[in-house]
Design a protein around this motif. Sequence first.
Motif, PDB file in Angstrom:
ATOM      1  N   CYS A 111      -2.027   2.569  -2.835  1.00  0.00           N
ATOM      2  CA  CYS A 111      -0.613   2.922  -2.798  1.00  0.00           C
ATOM      3  C   CYS A 111      -0.368   4.198  -3.577  1.00  0.00           C
ATOM      4  N   LEU A 115       6.372   2.883   3.099  1.00  0.00           N
ATOM      5  CA  LEU A 115       5.289   2.065   3.619  1.00  0.00           C
ATOM      6  C   LEU A 115       5.734   1.318   4.872  1.00  0.00           C
ATOM      7  N   ALA A 158       0.760  -1.220   0.000  1.00  0.00           N
ATOM      8  CA  ALA A 158       0.000   0.000   0.000  1.00  0.00           C
ATOM      9  C   ALA A 158       0.784   1.259   0.000  1.00  0.00           C
ATOM     10  N   LEU A 159       2.027   1.277  -0.242  1.00  0.00           N
ATOM     11  CA  LEU A 159       2.691   2.574  -0.254  1.00  0.00           C
ATOM     12  C   LEU A 159       3.102   2.882  -1.671  1.00  0.00           C
ATOM     13  N   GLY A 160       2.196   3.343  -2.461  1.00  0.00           N
ATOM     14  CA  GLY A 160       2.495   3.532  -3.853  1.00  0.00           C
ATOM     15  C   GLY A 160       3.419   4.669  -4.094  1.00  0.00           C
ATOM     16  N   CYS A 191       3.729  -1.418  -5.692  1.00  0.00           N
ATOM     17  CA  CYS A 191       3.097  -0.234  -5.140  1.00  0.00           C
ATOM     18  C   CYS A 191       2.544   0.731  -6.190  1.00  0.00           C
ATOM     19  N   GLY A 233       8.753   1.665  -1.421  1.00  0.00           N
ATOM     20  CA  GLY A 233       7.692   0.683  -1.237  1.00  0.00           C
ATOM     21  C   GLY A 233       7.995  -0.591  -2.000  1.00  0.00           C
ATOM     22  N   ASN A 266      -1.840  -0.732   6.399  1.00  0.00           N
ATOM     23  CA  ASN A 266      -0.801   0.051   5.745  1.00  0.00           C
ATOM     24  C   ASN A 266      -0.761   1.454   6.315  1.00  0.00           C
TER      25      ASN A 266
END
Length: 335
Positions: A287, A323, A18-20, A281, A277, A246
Motif C-alpha cells: 500500500c 484503492l 493495498a492502497l497505502g 493502508c 484507502g 489490488n
Amino acid sequence: MRARRSTTLTLVAIATLALGACGSPGSGGGEADPTSSGTSGLATCDPIAGEKLVVLEDDKGLQNADNIIPAVNKAAADANPAVIELLDSVSAALDTEKLIQLNKAVDIDRRTSSEVAEEFVSTEGLAAEDGAVGAGAPLVIGAANFSESATLAEIYAAVLRTGGFTVEVRTIGNRETYLPPLADGTLTAVPEYAATLSDVLNAQQNGADAESVASADVDETVAALTPLAEAAGLTLGAASAAQDQNAFAVTSEFATEHDLTTLSDLAAACGGLVLAGPAECPERPSCQPGLEETYGIEFADFQSYDFGLIGQAVRQGEAAIGLVLSSDGSLAADS
C-alpha cells in the motif's frame, strides 16, 4: 484487498488494504487541505472529480499475481482428465476485462451468476467437443462466499455439464472452510487465485512466518504454487489472464489531464497527492509504503474510508487516487 476472498483478512487484507498513503490515516470522508507543491518539487495534482475510474498500470509489479486458476482435487483430476481440459478452456477464454464484465452483470445489473455463466459459455464457444466424455460422473464445484467466486464456479459447472458430467455447485464460505473438502474429494474443484493460494498453502506447510513465494510474475507464482498444491492433494489447471487484485485508480479526467497510464507516469508527473484507502493502508507493504518506495510517489494526505466508499471518494474529487479491485464491475467501459 477485500474481505471477499475468504482467507480471512490474511491476503484479503493485503488486497483490501493495498492502497497505502502517506501521513497518518484521516478521519475518512472530508477533503484534504490543498497544498501548493510537493516536497519533491513536482507540481501538486489536485483531485479531479469524474464518473469514470481508470486503473493505472502497476508497471513495476508492486502487487502479486492473483490470476484466477482452477484448483482441482487430485484424485478427481486423475480419474477424469477431461475436467482439467475443460476448465483450462475457461482459463484460456478469461481475461480481466471479461471478468469485469461478468462482475458488472451480477453486481450492478443484478443478474444471477448461473444466468451470466450460461451466457458466457455460449458466447465464448466453450462447450465440450465430446458431450459424453463425462459419462454422467458426479462432480461438485465449490465457491467462496462472494459473487465473483460464485459466478466463476457456475462457469466451471456449465462447461463441465456440456461434457456430460453431472455437476452441483455449492457455496461453501471462506478458504479455511473449503480447502479441506477440496483436498479430501468432497469438492471436485474451486476457482482460486494464484498468489493468495500460494501464500496460504505455504503458510500451512512451512509455518506462518514462511517467506512469501508469490510475485508479480504469474508464471513464477504458479511454479512456486504447484508443489504446494500437490502436497495438499490438489492439481492445478492453467492460470487465466484474469486478475482480481489490488489496483490504484484515478478518474479518467485526472488521467487525461496529466497524461497518465501507469503508476510510474503518476510518480513523474505529480507530487502532493491525496490518497484514499482503508485505515490500515499506511502500514501495508503493498500500500502506502510500496507506492512510496517502489514508485517514489509523494502524498500530501491520506483519507481513510470503508472499502466500499473509496471509489466514490475518488469520483467525487475527495482524493486523487484510491484503492480498487482490478476486477470491480464498476470499472466496466459501459458502466
